[in-house]
Design an enzyme around this catalytic site. Structure first.
Site, PDB file in Angstrom:
ATOM      1  N   VAL A 109       0.283 -22.913 -70.992  1.00  0.00           N
ATOM      2  CA  VAL A 109       1.111 -23.920 -70.320  1.00  0.00           C
ATOM      3  C   VAL A 109       0.433 -24.398 -69.043  1.00  0.00           C
ATOM      4  O   VAL A 109       0.544 -25.569 -68.668  1.00  0.00           O
ATOM      5  CB  VAL A 109       2.527 -23.370 -70.039  1.00  0.00           C
ATOM      6  CG1 VAL A 109       3.352 -24.380 -69.248  1.00  0.00           C
ATOM      7  CG2 VAL A 109       3.230 -23.021 -71.345  1.00  0.00           C
ATOM      8  N   GLY A 110      -0.295 -23.508 -68.370  1.00  0.00           N
ATOM      9  CA  GLY A 110      -1.030 -23.911 -67.170  1.00  0.00           C
ATOM     10  C   GLY A 110      -2.000 -25.048 -67.449  1.00  0.00           C
ATOM     11  O   GLY A 110      -2.161 -25.962 -66.628  1.00  0.00           O
ATOM     12  N   GLY A 121       3.113 -18.708 -65.050  1.00  0.00           N
ATOM     13  CA  GLY A 121       3.422 -18.528 -66.466  1.00  0.00           C
ATOM     14  C   GLY A 121       2.156 -18.341 -67.269  1.00  0.00           C
ATOM     15  O   GLY A 121       1.150 -17.825 -66.762  1.00  0.00           O
ATOM     16  N   SER A 122       2.185 -18.781 -68.505  1.00  0.00           N
ATOM     17  CA  SER A 122       1.059 -18.544 -69.411  1.00  0.00           C
ATOM     18  C   SER A 122      -0.108 -19.482 -69.112  1.00  0.00           C
ATOM     19  O   SER A 122       0.070 -20.580 -68.589  1.00  0.00           O
ATOM     20  CB  SER A 122       1.508 -18.741 -70.858  1.00  0.00           C
ATOM     21  OG  SER A 122       1.761 -20.107 -71.129  1.00  0.00           O
ATOM     22  N   THR A 123      -1.302 -19.038 -69.495  1.00  0.00           N
ATOM     23  CA  THR A 123      -2.496 -19.862 -69.334  1.00  0.00           C
ATOM     24  C   THR A 123      -2.393 -21.120 -70.187  1.00  0.00           C
ATOM     25  O   THR A 123      -2.830 -22.207 -69.768  1.00  0.00           O
ATOM     26  CB  THR A 123      -3.748 -19.048 -69.717  1.00  0.00           C
ATOM     27  OG1 THR A 123      -3.831 -17.903 -68.859  1.00  0.00           O
ATOM     28  CG2 THR A 123      -5.010 -19.871 -69.574  1.00  0.00           C
ATOM     29  N   LYS A 144      12.474 -25.659 -60.866  1.00  0.00           N
ATOM     30  CA  LYS A 144      12.980 -25.493 -62.226  1.00  0.00           C
ATOM     31  C   LYS A 144      12.835 -24.031 -62.627  1.00  0.00           C
ATOM     32  O   LYS A 144      11.737 -23.539 -62.881  1.00  0.00           O
ATOM     33  CB  LYS A 144      12.221 -26.359 -63.231  1.00  0.00           C
ATOM     34  CG  LYS A 144      12.927 -26.390 -64.602  1.00  0.00           C
ATOM     35  CD  LYS A 144      12.019 -26.744 -65.750  1.00  0.00           C
ATOM     36  CE  LYS A 144      11.294 -25.553 -66.312  1.00  0.00           C
ATOM     37  NZ  LYS A 144      12.190 -24.579 -66.992  1.00  0.00           N
ATOM     38  N   GLU A 153      -2.675 -10.694 -73.404  1.00  0.00           N
ATOM     39  CA  GLU A 153      -1.568 -10.306 -72.522  1.00  0.00           C
ATOM     40  C   GLU A 153      -0.322 -10.111 -73.379  1.00  0.00           C
ATOM     41  O   GLU A 153       0.221 -11.064 -73.937  1.00  0.00           O
ATOM     42  CB  GLU A 153      -1.318 -11.367 -71.455  1.00  0.00           C
ATOM     43  CG  GLU A 153      -0.219 -10.953 -70.494  1.00  0.00           C
ATOM     44  CD  GLU A 153       0.053 -12.002 -69.420  1.00  0.00           C
ATOM     45  OE1 GLU A 153       0.233 -11.614 -68.252  1.00  0.00           O
ATOM     46  OE2 GLU A 153       0.081 -13.190 -69.753  1.00  0.00           O
ATOM     47  N   GLU A 201      -0.539 -19.586 -61.182  1.00  0.00           N
ATOM     48  CA  GLU A 201      -0.676 -18.136 -61.333  1.00  0.00           C
ATOM     49  C   GLU A 201      -0.378 -17.838 -62.794  1.00  0.00           C
ATOM     50  O   GLU A 201       0.761 -17.980 -63.246  1.00  0.00           O
ATOM     51  CB  GLU A 201       0.288 -17.376 -60.417  1.00  0.00           C
ATOM     52  CG  GLU A 201      -0.020 -15.889 -60.384  1.00  0.00           C
ATOM     53  CD  GLU A 201       1.213 -15.022 -60.442  1.00  0.00           C
ATOM     54  OE1 GLU A 201       1.207 -14.065 -61.234  1.00  0.00           O
ATOM     55  OE2 GLU A 201       2.179 -15.304 -59.713  1.00  0.00           O
ATOM     56  N   CYS A 222       2.911  -9.966 -64.564  1.00  0.00           N
ATOM     57  CA  CYS A 222       1.591 -10.552 -64.805  1.00  0.00           C
ATOM     58  C   CYS A 222       0.448  -9.642 -64.393  1.00  0.00           C
ATOM     59  O   CYS A 222      -0.641  -9.724 -64.962  1.00  0.00           O
ATOM     60  CB  CYS A 222       1.492 -11.897 -64.085  1.00  0.00           C
ATOM     61  SG  CYS A 222       1.968 -11.812 -62.357  1.00  0.00           S
TER      62      CYS A 222
END
Length: 414
Positions: free
Chosen positions: A162-163, A158-160, A105, A312, A181, A215
């Site tokens: 969403v992780g 992506g972002s922490t 995706k 970030e 990551e 990143c």
């Protein structure tokens, strides 16, 4: 896979143009670096595909044992918008070599090259159903991948924030394996013995490359007191060379930010920096009346607890800080919840070794930055995630180990 790589090279211009239109990436950079690197990455993992093997085990009893490395199954790949081509294949190339099927995706901001890659996979002879691309938004399409009972592994960049959601979805569904990551706030530490001219160039590259939407950006720059004032002068002078403009213009070194949301986010952080008392050395404003262009921005007099030093930003914004001793530099560098990368600039090997072993980050670059290579894995410590891209480590995350044991009787070799 070799045919796939060849087809990608035949369509470098189209693919680089798609990423430039979607993400604001430099067309020249796409043609010279991103797309050729993708093709070489596929060839690297194609060479590994027939070298996957287990081990023969020395058992303690009358048993013969060996291990197999088998494909993990169906992999779900949720890729970011900042490097649409590179991230597509950092995940898909090792998964293909391992024998997995996958659902990819792309980010909703940058779907075009992913769809082109799916078409080229079909033309290269990748069997139907092996590499599947779906477009959609994270809360719907991405969430469906993370929570699906038939997906065996999910990889996300992506972002922490969403992780965390990806991990929760994996845990509450089928306990699928997860590789993440995530965010970064990487330090670049410049010592007194550095060549100030080269160090200033490296510092600007570390934060302005890909308009700061990377990143591992070296967004926190720590400079030792002995060269700090000279470094600031060089930095201000050299920042003028970073031309912001149309990504299809060969004179441009920075294109536009990916979309209005990111554009507004970066500008809001710049305003935070001003309000919190940091000094704007250069930049800090949008450019032009149309498009999402932002000047290269450098703050001095930054304190470690300011938002521009902790969060970030994902844009062309540098936080410049001073230090006195090696111990202070290490402490400041590690004063972050992230741990993706770090840079060290020094001519002293002892200093380089001490600092590189002391910083909690997955990749350390000494007298260089963005020194990625297909054979060298990278990934995060702390809240920058876990799991590795590139190298053999990336291949192994798509494989699981099976042990096979057989009894043997009256063997003279035990």
């Amino acid at each position: 896979m070799i045919k796939y790589a060849d087809l990608i090279e035949e369509h470098i211009e189209e693919l680089a143009a798609l990423d430039a239109m979607d993400a604001g990436k430099l067309f020249s950079q796409g043609k010279a670096v991103d797309i050729p690197t993708v093709a070489n990455l596929i060839r690297y993992y194609a060479g590994a595909a027939d070298k996957i093997h287990g081990e023969t085990l020395k058992m303690s009893r009358e048993l013969q044992g060996y291990t197999l490395r088998e494909p993990i199954g169906v992999a779900g790949h949720i890729i970011p918008w900042n490097f649409p081509s590179s991230m597509f294949f950092m995940m898909s190339a090792p998964a293909l070599a391992a024998g997995c099927t996958m659902i990819v995706k792309p980010a909703e901001q940058t779907p075009l090259s992913a769809l082109f890659y799916a078409d080229l996979a079909n033309k290269a002879g990748v069997p139907a159903g092996v590499l599947n691309v779906i477009t959609g938004f994270g809360p719907t399409a991405g969430a469906a991948i993370a929570s699906h009972m038939d997906v065996d592994k999910v990889c996300f960049t992506g972002s922490t924030e969403v992780g965390r959601k990806i991990m929760q979805a994996a845990a509450t569904s089928n306990l699928k394996q997860v590789s993440l990551e995530l965010g970064g706030k990487s330090p670049l530490i410049i010592f007194d013995d550095a060549d100030v001219d080269k160090a200033a160039d490296l510092a600007l590259l570390a934060v302005l490359y890909n308009k700061g939407e990377i990143c591992v950006a070296g967004s926190r720059v720590f400079v030792q007191a002995g060269i700090y004032d000279e470094f600031v002068k060089k930095l201000k002078e050299k920042a003028k060379d970073w031309v912001v403009g149309d990504p299809f213009d060969p004179r441009s070194r920075l294109g536009p930010q990916v979309d209005k949301q990111q554009f507004d986010k970066i500008l809001s952080y710049i305003e935070h920096g001003k309000r919190e008392g940091a000094t704007l050395l250069t930049g800090g404003k949008p450019l032009g009346k149309t498009g999402y262009f932002i000047e290269p921005t450098v703050f001095t007099d930054v304190k470690e607890d300011m938002m521009i030093a902790t969060d970030e930003i994902f844009g062309p914004v540098m936080s410049l800080m001073k230090f006195e001793t090696i111990e202070e530099a290490i402490k400041k560098a590690n004063n972050t919840k992230y741990g993706l990368a770090a840079g060290i600039v020094t001519q002293n090997l002892d200093v380089a070794n001490t600092v590189s072993r002391s910083i909690r980050a997955g990749t350390i670059w000494i007298n260089c930055y963005f020194a990625f290579d297909q054979g060298c894995s990278y990934g995060g410590y702390k809240m920058s995630g876990f799991g590795r891209h590139l190298g053999v480590e990336a291949l192994y995350k798509y494989l699981q180990v099976k042990s096979v044991v057989t009894p043997i009787y009256n063997s003279p070799w035990l």
